[in-house]
Design a protein around this motif. Structure first.
Motif, short mmCIF file in Angstrom:
data_model
loop_
_atom_site.label_atom_id
_atom_site.label_comp_id
_atom_site.label_asym_id
_atom_site.label_seq_id
_atom_site.Cartn_x
_atom_site.Cartn_y
_atom_site.Cartn_z
N PRO A 1 0.81 -1.23 0.00
CA PRO A 1 0.00 0.00 0.00
C PRO A 1 0.84 1.27 0.00
N THR A 2 2.14 1.15 0.25
CA THR A 2 3.00 2.34 0.27
C THR A 2 3.73 2.54 -1.06
N ASN A 3 3.59 1.61 -1.98
CA ASN A 3 4.20 1.72 -3.30
C ASN A 3 3.15 1.41 -4.36
N VAL A 4 2.40 2.42 -4.75
CA VAL A 4 1.27 2.22 -5.65
C VAL A 4 1.50 3.01 -6.94
N LEU A 5 1.60 2.31 -8.06
CA LEU A 5 1.63 2.98 -9.35
C LEU A 5 0.21 3.45 -9.66
N PRO A 6 0.03 4.66 -10.15
CA PRO A 6 -1.33 5.22 -10.28
C PRO A 6 -2.19 4.55 -11.34
N LEU A 7 -1.57 3.96 -12.39
CA LEU A 7 -2.34 3.34 -13.48
C LEU A 7 -1.72 1.99 -13.83
N ASP A 8 -2.56 1.07 -14.36
CA ASP A 8 -2.04 -0.24 -14.74
C ASP A 8 -1.72 -0.27 -16.23
N ILE A 9 -1.50 -1.46 -16.79
CA ILE A 9 -1.10 -1.56 -18.19
C ILE A 9 -2.17 -1.03 -19.14
N ASP A 10 -3.42 -1.08 -18.72
CA ASP A 10 -4.53 -0.60 -19.55
C ASP A 10 -4.96 0.81 -19.17
N PHE A 11 -4.16 1.51 -18.39
CA PHE A 11 -4.45 2.86 -17.92
C PHE A 11 -5.65 2.89 -16.97
N GLN A 12 -5.98 1.73 -16.37
CA GLN A 12 -7.00 1.71 -15.33
C GLN A 12 -6.41 2.27 -14.04
N PRO A 13 -7.20 3.06 -13.28
CA PRO A 13 -6.68 3.61 -12.02
C PRO A 13 -6.30 2.49 -11.04
N ARG A 14 -5.25 2.76 -10.29
CA ARG A 14 -4.79 1.82 -9.27
C ARG A 14 -4.57 2.61 -7.98
N PRO A 15 -5.00 2.07 -6.83
CA PRO A 15 -5.76 0.84 -6.64
C PRO A 15 -7.26 1.06 -6.81
N GLN A 16 -7.98 -0.03 -6.88
CA GLN A 16 -9.44 0.01 -6.92
C GLN A 16 -9.97 -0.95 -5.85
N PRO A 17 -10.79 -0.45 -4.94
CA PRO A 17 -11.22 0.95 -4.81
C PRO A 17 -10.10 1.83 -4.27
N ALA A 18 -10.25 3.13 -4.46
CA ALA A 18 -9.26 4.09 -3.98
C ALA A 18 -9.05 3.92 -2.48
N GLY A 19 -7.80 4.00 -2.08
CA GLY A 19 -7.48 3.88 -0.67
C GLY A 19 -7.16 2.47 -0.22
N SER A 20 -7.38 1.48 -1.09
CA SER A 20 -7.08 0.10 -0.75
C SER A 20 -5.66 -0.24 -1.20
N ALA A 21 -5.24 -1.48 -1.01
CA ALA A 21 -3.95 -1.94 -1.51
C ALA A 21 -4.10 -2.35 -2.98
N PRO A 22 -3.04 -2.21 -3.78
CA PRO A 22 -3.15 -2.54 -5.21
C PRO A 22 -3.15 -4.04 -5.45
N ASP A 23 -3.61 -4.43 -6.64
CA ASP A 23 -3.49 -5.82 -7.09
C ASP A 23 -2.04 -6.09 -7.47
N LEU A 24 -1.67 -7.36 -7.50
CA LEU A 24 -0.33 -7.73 -7.96
C LEU A 24 -0.32 -7.86 -9.49
N GLY A 25 0.87 -7.74 -10.06
CA GLY A 25 1.01 -7.90 -11.50
C GLY A 25 0.69 -6.63 -12.26
N TYR A 26 0.56 -6.79 -13.58
CA TYR A 26 0.40 -5.61 -14.45
C TYR A 26 -1.03 -5.14 -14.58
N ASP A 27 -1.98 -5.89 -14.02
CA ASP A 27 -3.40 -5.60 -14.19
C ASP A 27 -4.05 -5.23 -12.88
N GLU A 28 -4.87 -4.18 -12.91
CA GLU A 28 -5.69 -3.81 -11.75
C GLU A 28 -7.14 -4.05 -12.15
N VAL A 29 -7.81 -4.95 -11.42
CA VAL A 29 -9.19 -5.29 -11.77
C VAL A 29 -10.13 -4.19 -11.28
N PRO A 30 -10.98 -3.65 -12.18
CA PRO A 30 -11.91 -2.59 -11.75
C PRO A 30 -12.86 -3.07 -10.67
#
Length: 403
Positions: free
Chosen positions: A374-403
């Protein structure tokens, strides 16, 4: 009697309602925008006292020219201005720069495989070598038409100024007589966007020094993927390595830097291969590999990432490879194969549940959703989807953030 009284009351209420409507102010202060700058931030607000549920945002834009801020030149599907993501966001002949701005038309040189012009215009495009020879401070963007470029010799790129070579839909292929794909010297600052490098004889590309950026690039079906022979500052963003016979990245120089983000390494190597997928050969190498998926690479008995030192790897999926990263790698908040011998910092060993054998996006039920750092969050994934989802949570692993 009751009916007559009801009719009278209805008439009074109707007249009262008309009177209220007539008393609403119609001054320009309430009818006009409070923003003379035309930035589209105005809203039509409700007049009820019940919580403002009737507020309706005014659309910022309907077409790209409505977006007049350089940092947000594109009208999105939600009618809000945003950064460009691909070249067509900037028009038919446009180029989307890595920073999300559109290149000014005067900076762009246009190239086609059969180009013979010298002005490198849209009407009379030139050859790629011709455009490279004409790089200058006021013409520093090269746009390849979305076609196939067969080459039989290395193209050495050593620009005196930073250059962008863009080619969404363009494929550079079959450099059969070349030792390397592309080379450039220590004075070089080169960015490739959107291009596919396919079936190159040895390296898909090589950095001989300077700064290299790969964005939305595919490196496929070469003997080797990418090699940095001299000190290089390398960034790979939204880049895919697939079908390469041996390794995808090899960096022997400890004074180099490597940043890999939102990228994919899949189905590289051979069953009798003896080389790791990513080879980081000097303990002094700096940078990080983040939110990247490394899956189903075939090198027999070889790790997905080989580190000489404590190179940071976080929010990564390393799954289905012969071996996990080597113990020297500093792996955290990642999904790695069983047997990782390094320090385990919030790592897991799970089936990430990809969409399919060829699609490495995550299923909605993936167990690696929401467990990233949660302290190292890239703002967008490979498809330019916002990361993380929902906002304020921890990001998904890998290159994809599931909406």
């Amino acid at each position: 009697m009751v009916t007559a009284r009801a009719a009278v009351l209805a008439t009074v209420m109707l007249l009262g309602g008309c009177e209220l409507i007539a008393d609403i102010p119609t001054s320009s202060a309430s009818a006009q925008s409070d923003d003379a700058g035309g930035n589209g931030d105005d809203v039509i607000t409700g007049d009820d006292a019940g919580g403002g549920d009737d507020a309706m945002p005014m659309p910022e834009c309907t077409v790209n020219p409505d977006c007049t801020t350089a940092a947000k030149p594109t009208c999105g599907a939600d009618h809000v201005c945003r950064a460009c993501q691909i070249d067509t966001d900037c028009g038919v002949n446009g180029v989307c720069m890595v920073d999300g701005t559109c290149a000014a038309a005067a900076r762009i040189m246009y190239v086609s495989p059969t180009g013979t012009g010298t002005t490198c215009s849209t009407a009379v495009p030139c050859a790629l070598d011709q455009a490279v020879a004409q790089i200058a401070a006021n013409r520093d963007v090269i746009k390849l038409a979305p076609l196939l470029y067969d080459r039989t010799a290395t193209l050495a790129i050593a620009p005196a100024v930073p250059v962008v070579i863009a080619g969404e839909g363009a494929t550079i292929r079959n450099m059969v007589a070349a030792m390397f794909g592309f080379t450039w010297t220590t004075t070089g600052d080169v960015t490739f966007t959107g291009i596919t490098f396919d079936h190159n004889a040895k390296f898909g590309s090589e950095c001989m020094g300077g700064k290299l950026t790969l964005a939305r690039v595919t490196m496929k079906s070469s003997l080797l993927g990418f090699f940095a022979a001299n000190p290089c500052d390398v960034t790979a963003e939204r880049t895919v390595w697939t079908g390469n016979s041996l390794y995808s990245i090899s960096i022997p120089d400890g004074t180099s830097t490597l940043h890999v983000r939102n990228s994919l390494f899949a189905n590289n190597g051979t069953t009798d291969g003896t080389i790791a997928e990513i080879i980081l050969q000097d303990a002094a190498l700096t940078g990080a590999i983040e939110n990247t998926t490394i899956a189903n690479n075939l090198s027999n008995g070889q790790p997905s990432i080989s580190c000489a030192g404590a190179f940071p790897i976080r929010n990564v999926i390393s799954f289905g490879n012969a071996m996990p990263p080597t113990a020297a790698c500093t792996v955290s908040y990642s999904d790695v194969e069983a047997g990782f011998a390094g320090t385990n910092t919030n790592n897991v060993t799970l089936n990430p549940l990809f969409v399919s054998a060829t699609d490495y996006h995550l299923q909605p039920t993936s167990p690696v959703r929401g467990i990233g750092d949660p302290t190292n969050v890239l703002p967008l994934d490979i498809d330019f989807q916002p990361r993380p989802q929902p906002a304020g949570s921890a990001p998904d692993l890998g290159y994809d953030e599931v909406p």
